[in-house]
Scaffold this motif. Structure first.
Motif, PDB file in Angstrom:
ATOM      1  N   VAL A 267     -56.885 108.534  -0.130  1.00  0.00           N
ATOM      2  CA  VAL A 267     -56.530 107.108  -0.704  1.00  0.00           C
ATOM      3  C   VAL A 267     -54.702 107.182  -0.627  1.00  0.00           C
ATOM      4  O   VAL A 267     -53.601 107.194  -0.859  1.00  0.00           O
ATOM      5  N   ALA A 268     -54.937 105.803   0.226  1.00  0.00           N
ATOM      6  CA  ALA A 268     -53.602 104.808   0.069  1.00  0.00           C
ATOM      7  C   ALA A 268     -52.950 103.735  -0.756  1.00  0.00           C
ATOM      8  O   ALA A 268     -51.763 103.451  -0.893  1.00  0.00           O
ATOM      9  N   GLY A 269     -54.537 103.394  -2.205  1.00  0.00           N
ATOM     10  CA  GLY A 269     -54.385 102.581  -3.049  1.00  0.00           C
ATOM     11  C   GLY A 269     -55.061 101.951  -3.449  1.00  0.00           C
ATOM     12  O   GLY A 269     -56.337 102.862  -2.642  1.00  0.00           O
TER      13      GLY A 269
ATOM     14  N   ARG B 141     -60.457  97.605  -2.010  1.00  0.00           N
ATOM     15  CA  ARG B 141     -62.159  97.750  -1.539  1.00  0.00           C
ATOM     16  C   ARG B 141     -62.426  98.822  -0.305  1.00  0.00           C
ATOM     17  O   ARG B 141     -63.684  99.716  -0.476  1.00  0.00           O
ATOM     18  N   VAL B 142     -61.832  98.917   0.511  1.00  0.00           N
ATOM     19  CA  VAL B 142     -62.327 100.005   1.524  1.00  0.00           C
ATOM     20  C   VAL B 142     -62.398 101.428   0.408  1.00  0.00           C
ATOM     21  O   VAL B 142     -63.587 102.724   0.773  1.00  0.00           O
ATOM     22  N   VAL B 143     -61.401 101.548  -0.306  1.00  0.00           N
ATOM     23  CA  VAL B 143     -61.241 102.238  -0.835  1.00  0.00           C
ATOM     24  C   VAL B 143     -62.187 102.832  -2.035  1.00  0.00           C
ATOM     25  O   VAL B 143     -63.412 103.611  -2.238  1.00  0.00           O
ATOM     26  N   GLU B 144     -62.808 101.714  -3.051  1.00  0.00           N
ATOM     27  CA  GLU B 144     -64.337 101.681  -3.361  1.00  0.00           C
ATOM     28  C   GLU B 144     -65.213 102.048  -2.858  1.00  0.00           C
ATOM     29  O   GLU B 144     -65.931 102.602  -3.053  1.00  0.00           O
TER      30      GLU B 144
ATOM     31  N   PHE C 110     -60.583 100.909   7.522  1.00  0.00           N
ATOM     32  CA  PHE C 110     -61.209  99.335   7.903  1.00  0.00           C
ATOM     33  C   PHE C 110     -61.435  99.061   9.157  1.00  0.00           C
ATOM     34  O   PHE C 110     -60.044  99.446  10.195  1.00  0.00           O
ATOM     35  N   ILE C 111     -61.881  98.248   9.424  1.00  0.00           N
ATOM     36  CA  ILE C 111     -62.388  97.641  11.651  1.00  0.00           C
ATOM     37  C   ILE C 111     -61.776  96.450  11.135  1.00  0.00           C
ATOM     38  O   ILE C 111     -62.317  95.871  10.138  1.00  0.00           O
ATOM     39  N   THR C 112     -60.895  96.034  12.299  1.00  0.00           N
ATOM     40  CA  THR C 112     -60.372  94.035  12.431  1.00  0.00           C
ATOM     41  C   THR C 112     -61.207  93.608  12.697  1.00  0.00           C
ATOM     42  O   THR C 112     -62.289  94.184  13.703  1.00  0.00           O
ATOM     43  N   LYS C 113     -61.248  92.668  12.435  1.00  0.00           N
ATOM     44  CA  LYS C 113     -62.552  91.804  13.632  1.00  0.00           C
ATOM     45  C   LYS C 113     -61.982  91.611  15.017  1.00  0.00           C
ATOM     46  O   LYS C 113     -63.533  91.605  15.417  1.00  0.00           O
ATOM     47  N   LYS C 114     -60.980  91.526  14.869  1.00  0.00           N
ATOM     48  CA  LYS C 114     -60.476  91.115  16.849  1.00  0.00           C
ATOM     49  C   LYS C 114     -59.957  92.817  16.825  1.00  0.00           C
ATOM     50  O   LYS C 114     -59.014  92.659  16.008  1.00  0.00           O
ATOM     51  N   SER C 115     -59.896  93.293  17.958  1.00  0.00           N
ATOM     52  CA  SER C 115     -59.269  94.017  18.093  1.00  0.00           C
ATOM     53  C   SER C 115     -57.631  94.483  18.105  1.00  0.00           C
ATOM     54  O   SER C 115     -56.975  95.172  17.953  1.00  0.00           O
ATOM     55  N   TRP C 116     -57.107  93.495  18.696  1.00  0.00           N
ATOM     56  CA  TRP C 116     -56.041  93.197  18.924  1.00  0.00           C
ATOM     57  C   TRP C 116     -55.187  93.203  16.673  1.00  0.00           C
ATOM     58  O   TRP C 116     -54.107  93.135  17.525  1.00  0.00           O
ATOM     59  N   HIS C 117     -55.686  92.910  16.294  1.00  0.00           N
ATOM     60  CA  HIS C 117     -55.431  93.011  14.690  1.00  0.00           C
ATOM     61  C   HIS C 117     -55.116  94.155  14.748  1.00  0.00           C
ATOM     62  O   HIS C 117     -53.640  95.105  13.483  1.00  0.00           O
TER      63      HIS C 117
END
Length: 608
Positions: free
Chosen positions: A481-483, A486-489, A569-576
């Motif tokens: 975990v890094a913090g 919501r991703v960790v939860e 986590f998966i960003t909505k746009k790949s360049w993110h």
């Protein structure tokens, strides 16, 4: 976007059921598989005359008996490969024949020689065609390498579109070239018979004594003329590409190709002798014959244009035969398995793309000046020729089928001649072909290493009934975990659904941060054990790896498996993605190589 470009260039994917529609009929197969052999007519005679010119112009009459010798060898090869087609109807040609009858290493030498030869075919043919283009348009000469690379890319894309589509397009220039040469030969013979040949034409009399001629030089000229036979083996490698009955259609195509090659080669050689044409650095023999016959009119440019086209498109024989040969080697576990996979258009796309890339690298390395590779190119053909003929001799002697003596005689003659040609190449052009003594053993060693790997993998994957499976009593899940997010939860909740043996692991870089995070965690997830690790050198991987090793060692004693569940986590746009660190990717890549640890990724998709 990339998918749209791919669809535009290659076309829509074809269903597997459409494979039968991608098979070749005789006319299309003749165009797509014979372009290399037929294009050699453009330089085969010239190679003979270049050697004879070192003595004198009078020696040019020897081109006639030398051409007869080349035609005799062509007949032996056609008979041999016709027998190979019916004996080995699943393709593979010299590779399969040599491997089955002479042993594994002989087969791999034949297969490796042909693979390299097909790469050289593409590089040499495209470079020759580019030279013809830049000769017509001298302003393009500084751009020889880019032009050649673009041509390779275009032919690669054309072949990726599928066999029938590429054959349909390529059939026109191939048949135009054959048509152009038949017009040239027919008009020349008509002029000779009607006495309309210019009085300035002079040729040496057959049988005229020649000072300084030696058997060695004649053999060297014969070996050079045998460059006209490159590509003869391609049909036997590509039998599965033919429509049913595939062996019958392949055999008919082979005979048609041999007949056309014999007629065109003998016609050009005779006319070169009759017109007394000498090889020139600035003009080809075919060009000189066409100029003598037509002058510099539209027919002359028609012959030159179709010749330039066939020289470029001779590369397509490599694109047709290389993927099929690579498939056969990969099927036998000597090349990567990716070469057995059909692409969107049902061709062996990985083989096509690999050939294109290798050819471009060769063109760039030699700056498009690949003519000194031609001897190596010829050697790459005559090694498989000799091995396949010898393999068929062994087969006939061992099996003694009906009519085996006639078959044995044809193969014995062919094997002896091809061996002599091969030895002449090695003796007279050692400075240009010595590299074959290095790369062929290296290729065979590479084949063996690949095969050894696949055998080891197969042995480890087989299910043996006598070996009991290791029982698994439970699972321990480690969640880096890094913090508190919501991703960790999401990851912790998923882990709870699987087991109550959960460790949340936090790597801190200073004591204060470690203490603050532990206090927050205790309030947020009091029922999940938190392990905090101190990293003095700001490395996440090192302390995390040591902790995982400790847990795995204890868990294995109780038949527990350790799973590292990595939140992602998966960003909505790949360049993110470039805006975030990729620590989860680094952890996953590192842990994949650790034994006895399961690595799982739980994605969390952002909506904006």
């Amino acid at each position: 976007m990339l998918s749209s470009i791919k669809r535009f260039l290659i076309g829509r994917p074809l269903k597997s059921a459409a494979l039968g529609e991608q098979k070749l009929n005789i006319l299309k197969a003749l165009a797509i598989l014979s372009s290399d052999a037929l294009s050699s007519v453009a330089y085969g005679t010239e190679q003979i005359l270049i050697v004879l010119a070192t003595i004198s112009v009078i020696a040019f009459w020897y081109s006639i008996p030398i051409a007869v010798g080349v035609l005799f060898l062509l007949a032996a090869l056609i008979i041999s490969y016709r027998q190979i087609i019916f004996t080995y109807p699943h393709g593979g040609g010299a590779y399969v024949v040599s491997k089955e009858n002479l042993g594994e290493n002989a087969g791999l030498i034949a297969g490796g020689s042909l693979l390299v030869d097909y790469i050289l075919t593409v590089a040499v043919s495209v470079s020759a065609g580019t030279d013809a283009i830049t000769s017509a348009f001298p302003v393009l000469h500084p751009h020889t390498v880019p032009i050649a690379c673009v041509l390779v890319v275009l032919i690669t894309i054309l072949n990726l579109r599928g066999l029938t589509e590429s054959a349909t397009i390529l059939a026109y220039p191939v048949y135009l070239f054959v048509f152009a040469l038949f017009i040239l030969i027919g008009v020349c013979i008509y002029k000779i018979l009607t006495g309309n040949v210019a009085p300035t034409v002079h040729h040496p009399s057959i049988g005229a004594p020649v000072q300084g001629i030696t058997l060695f030089l004649l053999l060297r000229a014969f070996a050079s003329g045998c460059s006209a036979l490159t590509g003869v083996e391609a049909i036997s490698n590509a039998i599965p590409n033919f429509k049913n009955p595939a062996p019958n259609n392949a055999a008919k195509t082979l005979i048609l190709m041999g007949s056309l090659l014999a007629l065109l080669f003998s016609g050009i050689t005779f006319l070169a002798y009759y017109y007394g044409i000498a090889p020139k650095a600035e003009e080809t023999v075919v060009s000189q014959i066409a100029k003598e016959t037509f002058g510099r009119n539209y027919l002359y440019f028609f012959v030159q244009g179709t010749t330039a086209l066939i020289l470029v498109l001779a590369a397509n024989t490599g694109f047709s035969a290389f993927p099929q040969l690579a498939y056969n080697l990969a099927r036998d576990k000597y090349m990567p398995r990716m070469f057995t996979i059909r692409g969107d258009r049902l061709g062996y796309s990985n083989g096509i793309v690999s050939l294109g890339i290798a050819s471009i690298l060769l063109i760039i390395t030699f700056h498009g000046q690949t003519e000194h590779l031609i001897p190596l190119y010829a050697v790459g053909v005559f090694i498989p020729f000799t091995l396949s003929q010898t393999g068929m001799i062994i087969k006939w002697v061992r099996e003694k089928p009906a009519g085996w003596l006639a078959k044995l005689t044809a193969n014995l003659i062919g094997a002896l001649i091809t061996l002599i040609v091969l030895l002449i190449f090695f003796i007279t052009k050692l400075g240009q072909v010595w590299f074959v003594f290095i790369f062929l053993p290296l290729i065979v060693i590479l084949f063996h290493r690949i095969n050894k790997h696949y055998e080891a993998v197969g042995e480890q994957l087989r299910v043996y009934n006598q070996l009991p499976a290791i029982p698994v009593e439970g699972n321990v899940i480690i969640v880096p975990v890094a913090g508190i997010t919501r991703v960790v939860e999401n990851s912790i909740n998923y882990a709870k659904s699987l087991t109550d043996q959960i460790f949340a692991v936090y790597v801190s870089f200073d004591r204060e941060d470690e203490k603050r995070f532990a206090e927050k965690w205790e309030k947020w997830q009091p029922d999940v054990r938190l392990v905090t690790l101190q990293s003095h050198y700001r490395s996440i991987l090192h302390p995390l790896s040591k902790f995982i090793d400790t847990v795995e060692h204890k868990a294995s004693g109780n038949n527990y498996r350790v799973t590292v569940l990595i939140p992602q986590f998966i960003t909505k746009k790949s360049w993110h993605n470039i805006l975030h660190n990729q620590s989860s990717l680094l952890i996953r890549t590192y842990l994949l190589y650790k034994k006895k640890v399961i690595v799982a990724t739980l994605p969390y998709h952002f909506k904006k």
